[in-house]
Design a protein around this motif. Sequence first.
Motif, mmCIF file in Angstrom:
data_model
loop_
_atom_site.group_PDB
_atom_site.id
_atom_site.type_symbol
_atom_site.label_atom_id
_atom_site.label_comp_id
_atom_site.label_asym_id
_atom_site.label_seq_id
_atom_site.Cartn_x
_atom_site.Cartn_y
_atom_site.Cartn_z
ATOM 1 N N LEU A 1 0.829 -1.205 0.000
ATOM 2 C CA LEU A 1 0.000 0.000 0.000
ATOM 3 C C LEU A 1 0.863 1.254 0.000
ATOM 4 N N ALA A 2 1.829 1.304 0.903
ATOM 5 C CA ALA A 2 2.654 2.515 1.028
ATOM 6 C C ALA A 2 3.512 2.737 -0.216
ATOM 7 N N VAL A 3 4.139 1.677 -0.694
ATOM 8 C CA VAL A 3 5.054 1.831 -1.837
ATOM 9 C C VAL A 3 4.279 2.252 -3.084
ATOM 10 N N GLU A 4 3.148 1.598 -3.335
ATOM 11 C CA GLU A 4 2.410 1.916 -4.560
ATOM 12 C C GLU A 4 1.745 3.288 -4.463
ATOM 13 N N ALA A 5 1.269 3.643 -3.269
ATOM 14 C CA ALA A 5 0.698 4.990 -3.103
ATOM 15 C C ALA A 5 1.773 6.045 -3.303
ATOM 16 N N ALA A 6 2.964 5.797 -2.758
ATOM 17 C CA ALA A 6 4.063 6.758 -2.918
ATOM 18 C C ALA A 6 4.480 6.853 -4.381
ATOM 19 N N ALA A 7 4.511 5.710 -5.058
ATOM 20 C CA ALA A 7 4.900 5.732 -6.473
ATOM 21 C C ALA A 7 3.953 6.627 -7.265
ATOM 22 N N PHE A 8 2.664 6.545 -6.954
ATOM 23 C CA PHE A 8 1.710 7.376 -7.675
ATOM 24 C C PHE A 8 1.770 8.836 -7.233
ATOM 25 N N HIS A 9 1.838 9.066 -5.917
ATOM 26 C CA HIS A 9 1.609 10.415 -5.404
ATOM 27 C C HIS A 9 2.856 11.243 -5.146
ATOM 28 N N HIS A 10 4.059 10.639 -5.043
ATOM 29 C CA HIS A 10 5.116 11.410 -4.387
ATOM 30 C C HIS A 10 5.515 12.671 -5.133
ATOM 31 N N GLY A 11 5.498 12.614 -6.469
ATOM 32 C CA GLY A 11 5.882 13.820 -7.207
ATOM 33 C C GLY A 11 4.909 14.964 -6.945
ATOM 34 N N ARG A 12 3.652 14.631 -6.972
ATOM 35 C CA ARG A 12 2.632 15.656 -6.747
ATOM 36 C C ARG A 12 2.651 16.138 -5.291
ATOM 37 N N TRP A 13 2.896 15.210 -4.387
ATOM 38 C CA TRP A 13 2.953 15.572 -2.965
ATOM 39 C C TRP A 13 4.107 16.540 -2.700
ATOM 40 N N GLN A 14 5.255 16.282 -3.338
ATOM 41 C CA GLN A 14 6.387 17.194 -3.139
ATOM 42 C C GLN A 14 6.060 18.591 -3.679
ATOM 43 N N ARG A 15 5.269 18.629 -4.714
ATOM 44 C CA ARG A 15 4.923 19.890 -5.354
ATOM 45 C C ARG A 15 3.808 20.619 -4.621
ATOM 46 N N HIS A 16 2.836 19.875 -4.126
ATOM 47 C CA HIS A 16 1.669 20.472 -3.463
ATOM 48 C C HIS A 16 1.458 19.851 -2.089
ATOM 49 N N PRO A 17 2.413 19.982 -1.175
ATOM 50 C CA PRO A 17 2.247 19.337 0.139
ATOM 51 C C PRO A 17 0.980 19.806 0.858
ATOM 52 N N ASP A 18 0.568 21.037 0.579
ATOM 53 C CA ASP A 18 -0.638 21.579 1.210
ATOM 54 C C ASP A 18 -1.896 20.838 0.794
ATOM 55 N N ASP A 19 -1.834 20.063 -0.290
ATOM 56 C CA ASP A 19 -3.025 19.350 -0.761
ATOM 57 C C ASP A 19 -3.084 17.932 -0.189
ATOM 58 N N TYR A 20 -2.183 17.612 0.736
ATOM 59 C CA TYR A 20 -2.123 16.261 1.326
ATOM 60 C C TYR A 20 -2.275 16.337 2.838
ATOM 61 N N PRO B 1 -2.565 14.770 6.840
ATOM 62 C CA PRO B 1 -1.494 14.052 7.550
ATOM 63 C C PRO B 1 -1.366 12.560 7.260
ATOM 64 N N LYS B 2 -2.463 11.819 7.205
ATOM 65 C CA LYS B 2 -2.318 10.359 7.113
ATOM 66 C C LYS B 2 -1.781 9.928 5.755
ATOM 67 N N ILE B 3 -2.292 10.526 4.687
ATOM 68 C CA ILE B 3 -1.764 10.157 3.361
ATOM 69 C C ILE B 3 -0.323 10.661 3.232
ATOM 70 N N THR B 4 -0.021 11.793 3.856
ATOM 71 C CA THR B 4 1.360 12.285 3.857
ATOM 72 C C THR B 4 2.284 11.255 4.495
ATOM 73 N N GLN B 5 1.843 10.724 5.651
ATOM 74 C CA GLN B 5 2.663 9.728 6.339
ATOM 75 C C GLN B 5 2.812 8.469 5.492
ATOM 76 N N LEU B 6 1.718 8.083 4.834
ATOM 77 C CA LEU B 6 1.764 6.892 3.976
ATOM 78 C C LEU B 6 2.808 7.063 2.866
ATOM 79 N N ILE B 7 2.813 8.245 2.241
ATOM 80 C CA ILE B 7 3.768 8.494 1.152
ATOM 81 C C ILE B 7 5.203 8.477 1.695
ATOM 82 N N ARG B 8 5.391 9.124 2.842
ATOM 83 C CA ARG B 8 6.725 9.093 3.464
ATOM 84 C C ARG B 8 7.165 7.655 3.733
ATOM 85 N N ASP B 9 6.259 6.865 4.302
ATOM 86 C CA ASP B 9 6.585 5.458 4.567
ATOM 87 C C ASP B 9 6.969 4.752 3.272
#
Lengths: 458, 458
Positions: A316-335, A337-345
């Motif tokens: 779950l964490a790896v595949e969610a991060a694979a999909f989201h991490h680029g966008r999360w780095q760009r728009h951290p305000d749109d994430y 806490p829990k999904i943020t933690q998942l992506i970090r994990d």
Amino acid sequence: MAIRTFRMISSLQAVQGSTGIMVSSARISGVGEALRQGQLSVRQLAEQFLKRIADAEGQIHAWAAVDASGALQEAQRLDEEAQRGHWRGPLHGIPIGIKDIIDVFDLPTGCGSQRWANSYARQDAPIVRQLRQAGAVILGKTVTTPYAYLDPPPTCNPWQTERTPGGSSSGSAAAVAAGMVPLALGSQTGGSVIRPAAYCGIWALKPTFGQLSTRGILPLAPSLDHVGLMAGHLEDLQILWSALRPAPMGIPPLLESPGRLLLTLPEYLQDPRLEPVMHRAFKQWQQQLEQAGWQWLETPLPIPLVEIRRHHAVILAVEAAAFHHGRWQRHPDDYPPKITQLIRDGLNHSAWSYHEARQHLRQARREIDAWLLRAGGWLALPATPGTPPPRDTTGDPAFQSPWSYLGLPVVTFPIAWTSDGLPLAVQLIGPRWQEEALLSLAQQLSQTVPCPPRRLPV
Amino acid sequence: MAIRTFRMISSLQAVQGSTGIMVSSARISGVGEALRQGQLSVRQLAEQFLKRIADAEGQIHAWAAVDASGALQEAQRLDEEAQRGHWRGPLHGIPIGIKDIIDVFDLPTGCGSQRWANSYARQDAPIVRQLRQAGAVILGKTVTTPYAYLDPPPTCNPWQTERTPGGSSSGSAAAVAAGMVPLALGSQTGGSVIRPAAYCGIWALKPTFGQLSTRGILPLAPSLDHVGLMAGHLEDLQILWSALRPAPMGIPPLLESPGRLLLTLPEYLQDPRLEPVMHRAFKQWQQQLEQAGWQWLETPLPIPLVEIRRHHAVILAVEAAAFHHGRWQRHPDDYPPKITQLIRDGLNHSAWSYHEARQHLRQARREIDAWLLRAGGWLALPATPGTPPPRDTTGDPAFQSPWSYLGLPVVTFPIAWTSDGLPLAVQLIGPRWQEEALLSLAQQLSQTVPCPPRRLPV
């Protein structure tokens, strides 16, 4: 959260007193007969549910967008079709809500994101196209938690509004439970269909992994993502499944005559998280079924649950991060806490741990099939550890996620109500591809030990 | 039209004087060598093109969205990769613009629509994913006409700003011509790649129908839709094609030794729309090639052009209406006049006329292959009837659309400039799947009769 209404209220002014039949708690099968015989028009049916949305939405917040004008236009077309003698089948004219991570043409797919709130879908997801072809009327998009993970949504549990409806298919479950729509689509990667359905006291089916297309749906973790179906009644769930299931491939039922054996797991019944109220309700349900001639076998799962949950978390964490991490780095305000933690994990896991988890997943899916076949029974378990918690969480997915991991079909339905009016639900798990047989078992069990009906909440 | 800048200007303040090499008119192959040898960083290259955009965009309006910060971050990553010795190939670090009907993750796919202007793509189109994997740096989304049809865009022709750059890939062609980006993706259903490239004096390739995936791209008419490639120089076009073409399937070239025979069509050279300036330039080009030993054969097409254009119009209108009509009825204000008329036309065609057109299409595509093989030559034609018209039109697609219909690969390039500085271009058409051979022929012809170079416009 403010609901976007798409001219809903203006369209609804015409609804008042359009028909005397109150449909919010009726079964599709009954309504379908009324539609077919011309006692009720598709448009009147849609108007009634839109009116119910207008009345209850202020307390429930189940909808990300309601498409009243689109639904009424479609209803009109379906009425005209019916008048020409063209009847599409049992879904003809039946309203449905679509989880807001699934593309519906010309409506936004918001996914619980602020930035995507105006991201209009340019195509229907294939599953939505199937629904339209079967004659369903799409009322709108139901609230999802942000990106279908665990951060709490604005939606309230219809039975006690300070409690969570569960997540991530929060709006779908709450809307069905509150009688705003008879059917809804959700999705499940951990427990996002079964948990909210159980917390809201409705029926749901999470089919076998891969049975329904997830194209046109925001991924969370593609190795685990499932589409799920929700309804207020078993018959309605069966109708929805019949419209969406793939054409039969001639796979014979693995458990042609499974007899009357039900399996349950000590890992669930002795789990320290299991609340006494659920433990009691489940035991009582077991006894009643036993008295009706069903046999129970309490047997451990062949694959340690702790392993399943650990590998599930990695994938779950790896595949969610694979999909989201680029966008999360760009728009951290749109994430949140829990999904943020998942992506970090996910970003911190080693490739090796992901590889290991994927291998475990493949092998576990094969092994569980053989085990169920040998055991000759169906799994019956509490759907959740207990009643829905307060709204600062969507609840613990630990009781549902193993079956997402194993990819087996699951049905949930309520078996009892607590003294303060909250639902307690079980889940049945069957062999891969055996959705029809599973729904038929659920029917037998729910008829043998009926759950007392409740009036509509709110 | 206001350009959305995504913090572009702030990011660009650091660019001033970062390197002395002016790259806007350089070839990728040369730049690539400089990048590889560390004389220039990917980041500096991106900064230079972003600076060029900042300087020229106010006059050209080629961009729907410029993603300066995303491009610079990606450039940084590619520089770090290169420093670790990982070189992805000739596209490593090369900036590119993507037509705004093609999904680029986290950027809006506006499609020239007002309502879709904030419709953020949730996935890269497969063709964009290929570009990223090859190391290309996406600078942003280039202006498309609304829904990639004929309604004029805000974009100006860089050579004379009161003239059209052509459409629908208007921004892609204008941006490449103005040196804002060395490469761009466009799309063509009638003449939407070849026409704007010809009007802007750049190179373009429309590959064989079906060679490149159109998934993740707004359809106009799926039976006719192609992805197209644009570049300022032939070598750059070859590099882009090499990164995107499917793996070779071992199809032998149909015209292994096509000799030095060029075919041309009386239907084009005697067309009353052909402007004298184009007629003269084309005749002169023919003579120069003849003097260099090329043979010419003027021969009619085996399928009447009038039939091709009639069926093309039916398929285009019917398929565009099938995709758009529901949304158009709901949001007529979001559809300008020409696409509105197209949808109306599509709704008025009989099923029979569409069926007939589809049958003609299938048969024509088979017949033309056999004809080209028997003729043993390559088609060479004026790319447009003449110079770009004023900006209230995107020009007439009649000279390009037959080759979209037939699905054959087409390359366009300039052969001359008018006395007032406008480009005149030819198009070469080859057998199905023979893009490499076609590009190689284009190279021979353009070396034999070179087009005089121009300085950057604006």
